[in-house]
Design a protein around this motif. Structure first.
Motif, PDB file in Angstrom:
ATOM      1  N   THR A  96      -5.671   6.556   1.723  1.00  0.00           N
ATOM      2  CA  THR A  96      -6.442   6.715   0.477  1.00  0.00           C
ATOM      3  C   THR A  96      -6.362   5.450  -0.356  1.00  0.00           C
ATOM      4  O   THR A  96      -7.366   5.003  -0.917  1.00  0.00           O
ATOM      5  CB  THR A  96      -5.915   7.924  -0.325  1.00  0.00           C
ATOM      6  OG1 THR A  96      -5.994   9.089   0.490  1.00  0.00           O
ATOM      7  CG2 THR A  96      -6.710   8.125  -1.598  1.00  0.00           C
ATOM      8  N   VAL A  97      -5.186   4.856  -0.430  1.00  0.00           N
ATOM      9  CA  VAL A  97      -5.019   3.601  -1.165  1.00  0.00           C
ATOM     10  C   VAL A  97      -5.888   2.514  -0.542  1.00  0.00           C
ATOM     11  O   VAL A  97      -6.538   1.745  -1.254  1.00  0.00           O
ATOM     12  CB  VAL A  97      -3.533   3.164  -1.193  1.00  0.00           C
ATOM     13  CG1 VAL A  97      -3.377   1.774  -1.780  1.00  0.00           C
ATOM     14  CG2 VAL A  97      -2.696   4.165  -1.970  1.00  0.00           C
ATOM     15  N   TYR A  98      -5.954   2.467   0.778  1.00  0.00           N
ATOM     16  CA  TYR A  98      -6.800   1.495   1.480  1.00  0.00           C
ATOM     17  C   TYR A  98      -8.267   1.688   1.091  1.00  0.00           C
ATOM     18  O   TYR A  98      -8.963   0.731   0.769  1.00  0.00           O
ATOM     19  CB  TYR A  98      -6.613   1.642   2.987  1.00  0.00           C
ATOM     20  CG  TYR A  98      -7.546   0.776   3.789  1.00  0.00           C
ATOM     21  CD1 TYR A  98      -7.278  -0.573   3.973  1.00  0.00           C
ATOM     22  CD2 TYR A  98      -8.706   1.296   4.349  1.00  0.00           C
ATOM     23  CE1 TYR A  98      -8.134  -1.385   4.707  1.00  0.00           C
ATOM     24  CE2 TYR A  98      -9.567   0.505   5.083  1.00  0.00           C
ATOM     25  CZ  TYR A  98      -9.281  -0.834   5.255  1.00  0.00           C
ATOM     26  OH  TYR A  98     -10.136  -1.629   5.970  1.00  0.00           O
ATOM     27  N   HIS A  99      -8.718   2.933   1.091  1.00  0.00           N
ATOM     28  CA  HIS A  99     -10.122   3.223   0.748  1.00  0.00           C
ATOM     29  C   HIS A  99     -10.404   2.929  -0.725  1.00  0.00           C
ATOM     30  O   HIS A  99     -11.468   2.435  -1.076  1.00  0.00           O
ATOM     31  CB  HIS A  99     -10.480   4.663   1.098  1.00  0.00           C
ATOM     32  CG  HIS A  99     -10.537   4.901   2.569  1.00  0.00           C
ATOM     33  ND1 HIS A  99     -11.432   4.277   3.407  1.00  0.00           N
ATOM     34  CD2 HIS A  99      -9.774   5.677   3.380  1.00  0.00           C
ATOM     35  CE1 HIS A  99     -11.230   4.662   4.652  1.00  0.00           C
ATOM     36  NE2 HIS A  99     -10.217   5.513   4.671  1.00  0.00           N
ATOM     37  N   TYR A 100      -9.440   3.235  -1.610  1.00  0.00           N
ATOM     38  CA  TYR A 100      -9.599   2.903  -3.036  1.00  0.00           C
ATOM     39  C   TYR A 100      -9.750   1.395  -3.206  1.00  0.00           C
ATOM     40  O   TYR A 100     -10.530   0.924  -4.021  1.00  0.00           O
ATOM     41  CB  TYR A 100      -8.402   3.384  -3.850  1.00  0.00           C
ATOM     42  CG  TYR A 100      -8.354   4.864  -4.132  1.00  0.00           C
ATOM     43  CD1 TYR A 100      -9.397   5.716  -3.795  1.00  0.00           C
ATOM     44  CD2 TYR A 100      -7.241   5.427  -4.741  1.00  0.00           C
ATOM     45  CE1 TYR A 100      -9.338   7.069  -4.054  1.00  0.00           C
ATOM     46  CE2 TYR A 100      -7.175   6.777  -5.016  1.00  0.00           C
ATOM     47  CZ  TYR A 100      -8.224   7.595  -4.672  1.00  0.00           C
ATOM     48  OH  TYR A 100      -8.158   8.921  -4.947  1.00  0.00           O
ATOM     49  N   GLY A 101      -8.993   0.641  -2.435  1.00  0.00           N
ATOM     50  CA  GLY A 101      -9.100  -0.810  -2.498  1.00  0.00           C
ATOM     51  C   GLY A 101     -10.464  -1.303  -2.039  1.00  0.00           C
ATOM     52  O   GLY A 101     -11.045  -2.209  -2.643  1.00  0.00           O
ATOM     53  N   LYS A 102     -10.985  -0.720  -0.980  1.00  0.00           N
ATOM     54  CA  LYS A 102     -12.315  -1.092  -0.472  1.00  0.00           C
ATOM     55  C   LYS A 102     -13.413  -0.754  -1.481  1.00  0.00           C
ATOM     56  O   LYS A 102     -14.418  -1.453  -1.575  1.00  0.00           O
ATOM     57  CB  LYS A 102     -12.615  -0.373   0.846  1.00  0.00           C
ATOM     58  CG  LYS A 102     -11.854  -0.911   2.012  1.00  0.00           C
ATOM     59  CD  LYS A 102     -12.391  -2.269   2.397  1.00  0.00           C
ATOM     60  CE  LYS A 102     -11.733  -2.761   3.659  1.00  0.00           C
ATOM     61  NZ  LYS A 102     -12.178  -4.085   4.014  1.00  0.00           N
ATOM     62  N   GLN A 103     -13.206   0.319  -2.252  1.00  0.00           N
ATOM     63  CA  GLN A 103     -14.192   0.751  -3.242  1.00  0.00           C
ATOM     64  C   GLN A 103     -13.977   0.076  -4.600  1.00  0.00           C
ATOM     65  O   GLN A 103     -14.653   0.390  -5.558  1.00  0.00           O
ATOM     66  CB  GLN A 103     -14.124   2.273  -3.423  1.00  0.00           C
ATOM     67  CG  GLN A 103     -14.481   3.046  -2.186  1.00  0.00           C
ATOM     68  CD  GLN A 103     -14.157   4.528  -2.323  1.00  0.00           C
ATOM     69  OE1 GLN A 103     -13.712   4.994  -3.358  1.00  0.00           O
ATOM     70  NE2 GLN A 103     -14.386   5.273  -1.259  1.00  0.00           N
ATOM     71  N   LYS A 104     -13.010  -0.842  -4.658  1.00  0.00           N
ATOM     72  CA  LYS A 104     -12.666  -1.574  -5.888  1.00  0.00           C
ATOM     73  C   LYS A 104     -12.132  -0.649  -6.989  1.00  0.00           C
ATOM     74  O   LYS A 104     -12.233  -0.948  -8.164  1.00  0.00           O
ATOM     75  CB  LYS A 104     -13.864  -2.364  -6.433  1.00  0.00           C
ATOM     76  CG  LYS A 104     -14.466  -3.344  -5.454  1.00  0.00           C
ATOM     77  CD  LYS A 104     -13.504  -4.455  -5.146  1.00  0.00           C
ATOM     78  CE  LYS A 104     -14.199  -5.471  -4.254  1.00  0.00           C
ATOM     79  NZ  LYS A 104     -13.333  -6.364  -3.596  1.00  0.00           N
ATOM     80  N   LYS A 105     -11.573   0.489  -6.588  1.00  0.00           N
ATOM     81  CA  LYS A 105     -10.937   1.385  -7.556  1.00  0.00           C
ATOM     82  C   LYS A 105      -9.518   0.912  -7.859  1.00  0.00           C
ATOM     83  O   LYS A 105      -8.965   1.235  -8.889  1.00  0.00           O
ATOM     84  CB  LYS A 105     -10.907   2.823  -7.024  1.00  0.00           C
ATOM     85  CG  LYS A 105     -12.274   3.458  -6.958  1.00  0.00           C
ATOM     86  CD  LYS A 105     -12.188   4.881  -6.460  1.00  0.00           C
ATOM     87  CE  LYS A 105     -13.559   5.522  -6.401  1.00  0.00           C
ATOM     88  NZ  LYS A 105     -13.485   6.897  -5.872  1.00  0.00           N
ATOM     89  N   ILE A 106      -8.952   0.169  -6.919  1.00  0.00           N
ATOM     90  CA  ILE A 106      -7.647  -0.465  -7.101  1.00  0.00           C
ATOM     91  C   ILE A 106      -7.856  -1.941  -6.833  1.00  0.00           C
ATOM     92  O   ILE A 106      -8.407  -2.317  -5.804  1.00  0.00           O
ATOM     93  CB  ILE A 106      -6.598   0.090  -6.117  1.00  0.00           C
ATOM     94  CG1 ILE A 106      -6.367   1.582  -6.354  1.00  0.00           C
ATOM     95  CG2 ILE A 106      -5.292  -0.674  -6.249  1.00  0.00           C
ATOM     96  CD1 ILE A 106      -5.418   2.217  -5.356  1.00  0.00           C
ATOM     97  N   GLN A 125       0.833  -1.201   0.000  1.00  0.00           N
ATOM     98  CA  GLN A 125       0.000   0.000   0.000  1.00  0.00           C
ATOM     99  C   GLN A 125       0.867   1.251   0.000  1.00  0.00           C
ATOM    100  O   GLN A 125       0.549   2.242  -0.663  1.00  0.00           O
ATOM    101  CB  GLN A 125      -0.928   0.004   1.214  1.00  0.00           C
ATOM    102  CG  GLN A 125      -2.074  -0.956   1.104  1.00  0.00           C
ATOM    103  CD  GLN A 125      -3.008  -0.879   2.297  1.00  0.00           C
ATOM    104  OE1 GLN A 125      -2.697  -0.251   3.309  1.00  0.00           O
ATOM    105  NE2 GLN A 125      -4.155  -1.520   2.179  1.00  0.00           N
TER     106      GLN A 125
END
Length: 51
Positions: free
Chosen positions: A19-29, A6
């Motif tokens: 932010t990377v963690y949240h992007y991962g939760k939102q399936k953006k990453i 991350q």
């Protein structure tokens, strides 16, 4: 499978680790396999050399 941490992703994108963690939760990453390992290349045929 090796990938980025991350922190490494955050540095590459210029955002925070949270932010990377949240992007991962939102399936953006998403995690994907290394695409370069799975590219199918045409098989080169051996040439028959004539003397």
């Amino acid at each position: 499978m090796e990938g980025y941490t991350q922190k490494e992703v955050a540095d590459l994108l210029g955002v925070s680790k949270a932010t990377v963690y949240h992007y991962g939760k939102q399936k953006k990453i998403i995690k994907i396999l290394d695409p370069h390992r799975f590219i199918k290349r045409p098989v080169m045929k051996k040439r028959k050399w004539i003397d």
